[in-house]
Design a protein around this motif. Structure first.
Motif, PDB file in Angstrom:
ATOM      1  N   GLY A 328      -5.822  -9.439   8.596  1.00 35.25           N
ATOM      2  CA  GLY A 328      -6.923  -9.090   7.701  1.00 35.25           C
ATOM      3  C   GLY A 328      -6.507  -7.997   6.745  1.00 35.25           C
ATOM      4  O   GLY A 328      -5.480  -7.332   6.932  1.00 35.25           O
ATOM      5  N   LEU A 329      -7.325  -7.818   5.712  1.00 36.29           N
ATOM      6  CA  LEU A 329      -7.004  -6.878   4.639  1.00 36.29           C
ATOM      7  C   LEU A 329      -8.153  -5.912   4.425  1.00 36.29           C
ATOM      8  O   LEU A 329      -9.299  -6.332   4.206  1.00 36.29           O
ATOM      9  CB  LEU A 329      -6.734  -7.657   3.345  1.00 36.29           C
ATOM     10  N   PHE A 330      -7.858  -4.617   4.487  1.00 37.61           N
ATOM     11  CA  PHE A 330      -8.804  -3.548   4.183  1.00 37.61           C
ATOM     12  C   PHE A 330      -8.363  -2.899   2.884  1.00 37.61           C
ATOM     13  O   PHE A 330      -7.180  -2.583   2.711  1.00 37.61           O
ATOM     14  CB  PHE A 330      -8.827  -2.511   5.309  1.00 37.61           C
ATOM     15  N   ILE A 331      -9.301  -2.684   1.962  1.00 36.49           N
ATOM     16  CA  ILE A 331      -8.995  -2.076   0.669  1.00 36.49           C
ATOM     17  C   ILE A 331      -9.897  -0.867   0.462  1.00 36.49           C
ATOM     18  O   ILE A 331     -11.103  -0.929   0.704  1.00 36.49           O
ATOM     19  CB  ILE A 331      -9.195  -3.069  -0.495  1.00 36.49           C
ATOM     20  N   ALA A 332      -9.303   0.233   0.005  1.00 38.68           N
ATOM     21  CA  ALA A 332     -10.048   1.462  -0.261  1.00 38.68           C
ATOM     22  C   ALA A 332      -9.719   1.978  -1.646  1.00 38.68           C
ATOM     23  O   ALA A 332      -8.539   2.061  -2.025  1.00 38.68           O
ATOM     24  CB  ALA A 332      -9.720   2.533   0.786  1.00 38.68           C
ATOM     25  N   GLN A 333     -10.742   2.312  -2.404  1.00 35.15           N
ATOM     26  CA  GLN A 333     -10.523   2.994  -3.679  1.00 35.15           C
ATOM     27  C   GLN A 333      -9.930   4.368  -3.404  1.00 35.15           C
ATOM     28  O   GLN A 333     -10.347   5.058  -2.475  1.00 35.15           O
ATOM     29  CB  GLN A 333     -11.855   3.125  -4.432  1.00 35.15           C
ATOM     30  N   ASP A 334      -8.939   4.750  -4.203  1.00 32.93           N
ATOM     31  CA  ASP A 334      -8.303   6.059  -4.061  1.00 32.93           C
ATOM     32  C   ASP A 334      -8.740   6.946  -5.216  1.00 32.93           C
ATOM     33  O   ASP A 334      -8.413   6.686  -6.368  1.00 32.93           O
ATOM     34  CB  ASP A 334      -6.783   5.913  -4.046  1.00 32.93           C
ATOM     35  N   GLY A 335      -9.470   8.011  -4.885  1.00 38.83           N
ATOM     36  CA  GLY A 335     -10.006   8.898  -5.915  1.00 38.83           C
ATOM     37  C   GLY A 335      -9.009   9.875  -6.484  1.00 38.83           C
ATOM     38  O   GLY A 335      -9.352  10.643  -7.391  1.00 38.83           O
ATOM     39  N   HIS A 336      -7.764   9.901  -5.982  1.00 37.31           N
ATOM     40  CA  HIS A 336      -6.755  10.828  -6.505  1.00 37.31           C
ATOM     41  C   HIS A 336      -5.558  10.091  -7.097  1.00 37.31           C
ATOM     42  O   HIS A 336      -5.328  10.125  -8.286  1.00 37.31           O
ATOM     43  CB  HIS A 336      -6.305  11.806  -5.405  1.00 37.31           C
ATOM     44  N   ASN A 337      -4.742   9.459  -6.263  1.00 32.19           N
ATOM     45  CA  ASN A 337      -3.581   8.687  -6.718  1.00 32.19           C
ATOM     46  C   ASN A 337      -2.618   9.508  -7.550  1.00 32.19           C
ATOM     47  O   ASN A 337      -2.121   9.067  -8.589  1.00 32.19           O
ATOM     48  CB  ASN A 337      -4.015   7.439  -7.494  1.00 32.19           C
ATOM     49  N   ALA A 338      -2.340  10.706  -7.077  1.00 29.39           N
ATOM     50  CA  ALA A 338      -1.322  11.578  -7.685  1.00 29.39           C
ATOM     51  C   ALA A 338      -1.557  11.739  -9.182  1.00 29.39           C
ATOM     52  O   ALA A 338      -2.670  11.925  -9.619  1.00 29.39           O
ATOM     53  CB  ALA A 338       0.070  11.034  -7.390  1.00 29.39           C
ATOM     54  N   PHE A 344      -6.428   1.265  -6.005  1.00 25.84           N
ATOM     55  CA  PHE A 344      -6.913   0.784  -4.719  1.00 25.84           C
ATOM     56  C   PHE A 344      -5.739   0.666  -3.752  1.00 25.84           C
ATOM     57  O   PHE A 344      -4.675   0.168  -4.110  1.00 25.84           O
ATOM     58  CB  PHE A 344      -7.594  -0.579  -4.872  1.00 25.84           C
ATOM     59  N   LYS A 345      -5.952   1.145  -2.523  1.00 24.13           N
ATOM     60  CA  LYS A 345      -4.925   1.075  -1.492  1.00 24.13           C
ATOM     61  C   LYS A 345      -5.208  -0.097  -0.550  1.00 24.13           C
ATOM     62  O   LYS A 345      -6.368  -0.361  -0.196  1.00 24.13           O
ATOM     63  CB  LYS A 345      -4.887   2.389  -0.696  1.00 24.13           C
ATOM     64  N   LEU A 346      -4.141  -0.788  -0.143  1.00 23.36           N
ATOM     65  CA  LEU A 346      -4.238  -1.975   0.702  1.00 23.36           C
ATOM     66  C   LEU A 346      -3.682  -1.655   2.085  1.00 23.36           C
ATOM     67  O   LEU A 346      -2.541  -1.205   2.226  1.00 23.36           O
ATOM     68  CB  LEU A 346      -3.443  -3.136   0.084  1.00 23.36           C
ATOM     69  N   VAL A 347      -4.500  -1.908   3.118  1.00 22.05           N
ATOM     70  CA  VAL A 347      -4.157  -1.558   4.489  1.00 22.05           C
ATOM     71  C   VAL A 347      -4.313  -2.789   5.372  1.00 22.05           C
ATOM     72  O   VAL A 347      -5.273  -3.559   5.233  1.00 22.05           O
ATOM     73  CB  VAL A 347      -5.068  -0.423   5.007  1.00 22.05           C
ATOM     74  N   ALA A 348      -3.387  -2.981   6.295  1.00 21.06           N
ATOM     75  CA  ALA A 348      -3.473  -4.093   7.246  1.00 21.06           C
ATOM     76  C   ALA A 348      -4.532  -3.795   8.299  1.00 21.06           C
ATOM     77  O   ALA A 348      -4.523  -2.721   8.918  1.00 21.06           O
ATOM     78  CB  ALA A 348      -2.121  -4.335   7.907  1.00 21.06           C
ATOM     79  N   TRP A 349      -5.445  -4.728   8.505  1.00 19.86           N
ATOM     80  CA  TRP A 349      -6.467  -4.566   9.547  1.00 19.86           C
ATOM     81  C   TRP A 349      -5.810  -4.416  10.916  1.00 19.86           C
ATOM     82  O   TRP A 349      -6.290  -3.665  11.769  1.00 19.86           O
ATOM     83  CB  TRP A 349      -7.413  -5.767   9.526  1.00 19.86           C
ATOM     84  N   ASP A 350      -4.684  -5.101  11.139  1.00 20.43           N
ATOM     85  CA  ASP A 350      -3.976  -4.960  12.412  1.00 20.43           C
ATOM     86  C   ASP A 350      -3.581  -3.509  12.670  1.00 20.43           C
ATOM     87  O   ASP A 350      -3.624  -3.035  13.816  1.00 20.43           O
ATOM     88  CB  ASP A 350      -2.717  -5.831  12.418  1.00 20.43           C
ATOM     89  N   ASP A 351      -3.181  -2.786  11.630  1.00 17.62           N
ATOM     90  CA  ASP A 351      -2.807  -1.374  11.793  1.00 17.62           C
ATOM     91  C   ASP A 351      -4.009  -0.516  12.174  1.00 17.62           C
ATOM     92  O   ASP A 351      -3.887   0.444  12.942  1.00 17.62           O
ATOM     93  CB  ASP A 351      -2.176  -0.834  10.507  1.00 17.62           C
ATOM     94  N   ILE A 352      -5.161  -0.857  11.626  1.00 14.18           N
ATOM     95  CA  ILE A 352      -6.374  -0.083  11.903  1.00 14.18           C
ATOM     96  C   ILE A 352      -6.828  -0.290  13.350  1.00 14.18           C
ATOM     97  O   ILE A 352      -7.096   0.672  14.059  1.00 14.18           O
ATOM     98  CB  ILE A 352      -7.491  -0.469  10.921  1.00 14.18           C
ATOM     99  N   ILE A 353      -6.892  -1.534  13.790  1.00 10.20           N
ATOM    100  CA  ILE A 353      -7.379  -1.769  15.145  1.00 10.20           C
ATOM    101  C   ILE A 353      -6.385  -1.255  16.182  1.00 10.20           C
ATOM    102  O   ILE A 353      -6.786  -0.807  17.272  1.00 10.20           O
ATOM    103  CB  ILE A 353      -7.739  -3.255  15.392  1.00 10.20           C
TER     104      ILE A 353
END
Length: 360
Positions: A328-338, A344-353
């Motif tokens: 699965g895919l989790f996406i979060a808006q990044d309010g800074h980004n250097a 938007f940052k893309l994160v694996a749902w497997d990593d979260i669980i």
């Protein structure tokens, strides 16, 4: 509502200290410590989108995901630049399309919707080009070309458009538009003809500023975040009750105001999780759908790719998205980004669980 972009002082949060402060010129994350906040586990992003085109501003806001079941790695992401319009990205993060739609704040989509005589992917954004009169802007997403086509706009009530989420029910496709004052209109959409139409079928109300929302099409439940108050659920059915039920308070423990984006992880017929952006301390909170219980908190921190801070919109979709995001895919808006514009940052749902110790 983002926290101050360059300031180390955040008003209204008692017991807060800052171990580090991020400006737009550094990749060091903001480390916000709330005295009574529950600890959070950490994960890192596996991908990110190119920055939006509006620099030096709070611009990127909300993502939506279309999953290509036949070729998961060819799935698409739609994201808003709330100063300029809509982007379409591939899973590699590269821009596939941009449509100048003006001030569109939040976005959602559903596949298999009747559009101009054939089924397609309907994209709906909250249109705040006129802050006194909310509208829903409708688009068609061509999955083969990754191009957006504007279909038109429908009226969505007096007030400033803010959040939006879609609900595909048996009888109709709906959009819930969340106005800035906490009013929520349920709009029945019809994009089958040459010009789309919309009709407000009922309205609900939260007491103060609200934005993020998500609908579980399986159960007919609408989840809405009231920024300084907490997370609520409503009956999403057009004939259902308009009374809200509070799931969690923004108590500076599990959920630190502002409560912003909302996403869901449906599992089986009725189970799953609800996720909320705890913007006040750069975290994301997970609740159990079955009994509204608190499950855990996580942050997206710097790794090979930068972390995410001051997140507005989030999105989550389970399923195979190719080798990088198999579960699965989790996406979060990044309010800074250097030093770049927001993205938007893309994160694996497997990593979260795995980080939270949840069953696969």
């Amino acid at each position: 509502m983002p926290l101050p972009f360059r300031s180390c002082f955040i008003p209204g949060l008692a017991g807060l200290t800052l171990a580090a402060c991020t400006t737009a010129e550094t990749e060091v994350p903001v480390e916000v410590r709330i005295a009574n906040a529950t600890p959070a586990v950490t994960v890192t992003a596996r991908g990110e989108t190119t920055p939006v085109g509006t620099p030096n501003a709070d611009a990127a806001d909300d993502p939506a995901i279309w999953r290509n079941a036949a070729n998961p790695a060819a799935s698409l992401i739609v994201g808003t630049d709330k100063k300029a319009g809509l982007y379409v990205y591939g899973l590699d993060g590269k821009t596939r399309d941009f449509l100048d739609a003006g001030r569109v704040n939040n976005v959602d989509l559903r596949d298999g919707v009747a559009i101009n005589g054939q089924n397609g992917i309907l994209v709906v954004a909250s249109d705040r080009n006129d802050v006194a009169n909310a509208k829903l802007a409708l688009f068609r997403l061509d999955s083969a070309t990754a191009k957006l086509t504007a279909l038109g706009k429908v009226d969505a009530g007096a007030g400033e458009a803010y959040g939006v989420c879609m609900y595909k029910a048996q009888e109709a496709t709906y959009a819930f538009i969340v106005l800035k004052d906490g009013t929520i209109h349920q709009v029945a959409l019809d994009a089958s003809g040459a010009t789309p139409t919309g009709r407000i079928v009922r309205s609900m109300k939260l007491g103060t500023q609200s934005e993020g929302c998500a609908v579980d099409d399986r159960t007919g439940i609408l989840y809405v975040a009231e920024e300084d108050v907490g997370l609520w659920r409503f009956d999403a059915r057009a004939t259902g009750s308009t009374a809200p039920t509070k799931i969690a308070a923004a108590d500076s423990k599990n959920l630190v105001m502002d409560a912003e984006g909302v996403a869901i992880a449906p599992i089986g017929e009725k189970d799953g999780y609800v996720l909320v952006s705890s913007q006040g301390d750069n975290a994301y909170v997970v609740y159990n759908m079955r009994d509204d219980s608190y499950v855990g908190r996580f942050r997206v921190v710097n790794g090979a790719i930068g972390g995410s801070e001051e997140t507005d919109g989030i999105e989550l979709m389970l399923g195979d998205f190719g080798p990088a995001y198999p579960g699965g895919l989790f996406i979060a808006q990044d309010g800074h980004n250097a030093a770049a514009a927001q993205n938007f940052k893309l994160v694996a749902w497997d990593d979260i669980i795995k980080a939270l110790g949840l069953p696969r």
